[in-house]
Design an enzyme around this catalytic site. Structure first.
Site, PDB file in Angstrom:
ATOM      1  N   ASP A  98       0.849  -1.190   0.000  1.00 27.47           N
ATOM      2  CA  ASP A  98       0.000   0.000   0.000  1.00 27.47           C
ATOM      3  C   ASP A  98       0.885   1.239   0.000  1.00 27.47           C
ATOM      4  O   ASP A  98       1.719   1.410   0.894  1.00 27.47           O
ATOM      5  CB  ASP A  98      -0.909  -0.010   1.233  1.00 27.47           C
ATOM      6  CG  ASP A  98      -1.799   1.218   1.317  1.00 27.47           C
ATOM      7  OD1 ASP A  98      -2.115   1.789   0.257  1.00 27.47           O
ATOM      8  OD2 ASP A  98      -2.177   1.605   2.433  1.00 27.47           O
ATOM      9  N   ASP A 100       0.538   5.205   0.123  1.00 18.32           N
ATOM     10  CA  ASP A 100      -0.424   6.257   0.431  1.00 18.32           C
ATOM     11  C   ASP A 100       0.309   7.588   0.527  1.00 18.32           C
ATOM     12  O   ASP A 100       1.261   7.723   1.302  1.00 18.32           O
ATOM     13  CB  ASP A 100      -1.135   5.941   1.744  1.00 18.32           C
ATOM     14  CG  ASP A 100      -2.343   6.824   1.994  1.00 18.32           C
ATOM     15  OD1 ASP A 100      -2.299   8.013   1.621  1.00 18.32           O
ATOM     16  OD2 ASP A 100      -3.335   6.333   2.569  1.00 18.32           O
ATOM     17  N   ASP A 282       3.367   1.357   3.272  1.00 15.82           N
ATOM     18  CA  ASP A 282       2.715   1.209   4.577  1.00 15.82           C
ATOM     19  C   ASP A 282       2.942  -0.233   5.045  1.00 15.82           C
ATOM     20  O   ASP A 282       2.245  -1.152   4.620  1.00 15.82           O
ATOM     21  CB  ASP A 282       1.225   1.519   4.432  1.00 15.82           C
ATOM     22  CG  ASP A 282       0.510   1.609   5.768  1.00 15.82           C
ATOM     23  OD1 ASP A 282       1.164   1.382   6.808  1.00 15.82           O
ATOM     24  OD2 ASP A 282      -0.701   1.888   5.780  1.00 15.82           O
TER      25      ASP A 282
END
Length: 378
Positions: A98, A100, A282
């Site tokens: 992930d 972000d 992440d």
């Protein structure tokens, strides 16, 4: 959110799910599903522990229920619809990363999306060039929000537990690096983490070189294990040290006591520089073997943008503020509390405080993000 605004967004999402046949993940029968619905209340609740037997069943659910957010499990289960995790029977999981923008930088939405795409390309290079994953097993998904998800659907990693996934994400992010193992005589220092580490070190020393020398001395001597005199010695020898890094035996610089002290987590400036050299993923998402992830081709209730699946070759040209927009340009009246600028569909819209007419796609985006309401009596 006003009732009229909520109703407007739901109508737009309903129209989308009525006309779109969603892309479903492999092994649909083994996936758990979760949904967050439009609700006037402030508390966000997810309805999960759901399963679907076929694609058409999921499609009808989306058309009927019109969720704000759609998630499915990265994990494969024997009984995905079981009410507790213990009863589901875990049988593997895709490897998920992930990225972000919130974890990388702060700025305009457009700038954040551009910056996080750089991390996507960096991660893909590490996965394919250094870790040996085939491109055919790597799927990139724009999250519909501020980032991207990378799915590695290789059977070889499906059975990995959290510990194995932790090793991978540590490598990707550059966590726990041992320079003594990375930078050794006789090893290839032109690729991977040896190259990145030496590049970060040279960049750090170059930063010290151009810094005001009084400030540089103060900075170095504030690091645990570095005295004022040893800091002054390093500053005087910066050119020589950098020449060694760029020479045939860069491993020699690791014997310097001051440099060893400087390149530890006790030095936040070095830590930040090294972190930026790696991929800023992440970590908990990758190590979680039961993660729920957004469904490609669904809509993101916080932006109104489409969750877009991409091949590696499509990433470079992909522009989420154009390619993830699914609504049209009919006029919609909205009321904004403050003046703001929105980049969408290749245009820049200046939205003033108060009531005005904007294209439908802009209205959906603003309302989903809580930046505007549908004008009363529209």
């Amino acid at each position: 959110m006003r009732p009229a605004t909520l109703e407007f967004i739901k109508q737009q999402f309903t129209g989308y799910y009525q006309r779109v046949y969603p892309v479903t993940p492999d092994a649909l029968l083994q996936r758990e599903w979760g949904f967050i619905f439009f609700d006037a209340g402030r508390e966000v609740r997810m309805r999960r522990h759901l399963a679907f037997g076929e694609r058409q069943e999921l499609t009808e659910y989306l058309k009927t229920m019109v969720p704000a957010h759609v998630f499915y499990s990265s994990a494969y289960y024997e009984s995905p619809g079981a009410p507790t995790m213990a009863e589901k029977g875990w049988s593997g999981a895709d490897l998920i990363f992930d990225l972000d923008a919130d974890h990388i930088m702060h700025g305009s939405y457009q700038a954040m999306l551009a910056r996080v795409k750089e991390e996507v390309q960096k991660l893909l290079a590490v996965l394919t060039d250094e870790l040996g994953f085939s491109e055919k097993y790597c799927e990139v998904v724009f999250s519909g929000g501020r980032g991207y998800h990378i799915h590695v659907n290789d059977l070889a990693v499906r059975s990995w537990g959290s510990a194995e996934r932790r090793e991978v994400v540590n490598y990707v992010c550059g966590i726990g690096l041992d320079p003594g193992l990375l930078i050794r005589a006789g090893t290839d220092l032109s690729t991977g983490w040896p190259r990145r580490y030496l590049g970060a070190l040279d960049g750090y020393l170059a930063w010290l070189k151009v810094k005001n020398q009084k400030d540089a001395l103060l900075h170095l001597s504030s690091i645990k294990g570095v005295s004022r005199s040893s800091a002054a010695g390093l500053l005087k020898s910066l050119d020589q040290v950098r020449a060694t890094i760029g020479g045939d035996h860069p491993e020699k610089v690791l014997g310097d006591r001051v440099l060893r002290a400087v390149t530890t987590n006790d030095n936040p400036d070095w830590k930040k520089r090294l972190q930026e050299t790696g991929v800023q993923a992440d970590e908990p998402v990758t190590t979680d073997i039961k993660r729920l992830i957004r469904m490609p081709t669904s809509l993101h209730g916080g932006s109104g943008l489409r969750v877009v699946p991409l091949t590696i070759s499509e990433v470079q040209e992909f522009d989420p503020l154009i390619d993830a927009v699914v609504f049209g340009d009919r006029d919609v009246q909205v009321t904004a509390e403050k003046t703001l600028t929105v980049s969408l569909l290749g245009n820049t819209y200046e939205v003033s405080a108060g009531t005005q007419t904007v294209p439908e796609a802009v209205a959906v985006f603003l309302c989903c993000r809580g930046l505007a309401e549908i004008a009363e009596g529209r």
